[in-house]
Design an enzyme around this catalytic site. Structure first.
Site, mmCIF file in Angstrom:
data_model
loop_
_atom_site.group_PDB
_atom_site.id
_atom_site.type_symbol
_atom_site.label_atom_id
_atom_site.label_comp_id
_atom_site.label_asym_id
_atom_site.label_seq_id
_atom_site.Cartn_x
_atom_site.Cartn_y
_atom_site.Cartn_z
ATOM 1 C CG HIS A 112 34.261 43.166 49.683
ATOM 2 N ND1 HIS A 112 35.572 43.968 49.684
ATOM 3 C CD2 HIS A 112 34.508 42.064 49.000
ATOM 4 C CE1 HIS A 112 36.374 42.978 48.809
ATOM 5 N NE2 HIS A 112 35.639 41.921 48.526
ATOM 6 C CB SER A 117 40.198 43.871 46.478
ATOM 7 O OG SER A 117 39.136 43.887 47.307
#
Ligand code: PNS
Length: 169
Positions: free
Chosen positions: A16, A126
């Site tokens: 990210h 994630s």
């Protein structure tokens, strides 16, 4: 041009951060939109995810972080942003994102710019970070240092079941 990088960021990963850094290099302003996440196996609450994203992008002066509730396109209109920037890792990601992009463009004219994930982060998610950390693995190579520290605290607060909710299978 102001763009939005949306996500659940539970937790924010180095993949990210890479996408946000690259968006910040291309556009004058980037807003990171941290979505509510109703998934049962969440790790951090929305407010905590916002805090961790703020720490992770603190070195980028043209990036700000906000919580997102409701439709992403309404968030974009409210923040005067005309495009979304999202990372794509795989063909599967592309198919999913292409569909979302059509929704966001037809709903409110918000364009989506897809950025290929850097090869070293192409397998990162994630979900896997949560799984590996919860099962006792070391995730320091995949998340910002402050996130790794916070995950350690999160695990220490859950000595029984390592993150499982009572009643989970
Ligand atoms: O990191 P994620 O979980 O892949 O992010 C998904 C996210 C936050 C981009 C997506 O769930 C989203 O856009 N949520 C906001 C609600 C919305 O606008 N839904 C319609 C999208 S077509």
């Amino acid at each position: 041009m102001r763009v939005v990088c949306p996500g659940s960021f539970d937790p924010i990963t180095l993949g990210h951060v890479d996408i946000i850094e690259r968006a910040a290099a291309c556009f004058s302003e980037v807003i990171v939109a941290v979505a509510q996440n109703s998934a049962k196996n969440h790790m951090f609450e929305p407010a905590e995810r916002v805090e961790l994203v703020e720490v992770a992008v603190g070195h980028l002066p043209n990036v700000s972080v906000h919580a997102l509730s409701g439709l992403l396109v309404d968030f974009c209109v409210a923040h005067d942003a005309s495009a979304l920037v999202k990372g794509v890792r795989t063909a599967g990601d592309y198919e999913y994102e292409a569909q979302m992009a059509q929704w966001n463009r037809t709903l409110k004219g918000i364009e989506t710019l897809l950025v290929p994930t850097a090869p070293q982060w192409s397998y990162l998610s994630s979900t896997k970070v949560r799984e590996v950390a919860t099962l006792g693995g070391d995730v320091r190579a995949y998340v910002p240092a402050a996130v790794a520290d916070r995950i350690r605290t999160w695990l220490a607060e859950r000595p029984v079941g390592r993150g499982k909710e009572p009643g989970d299978g």
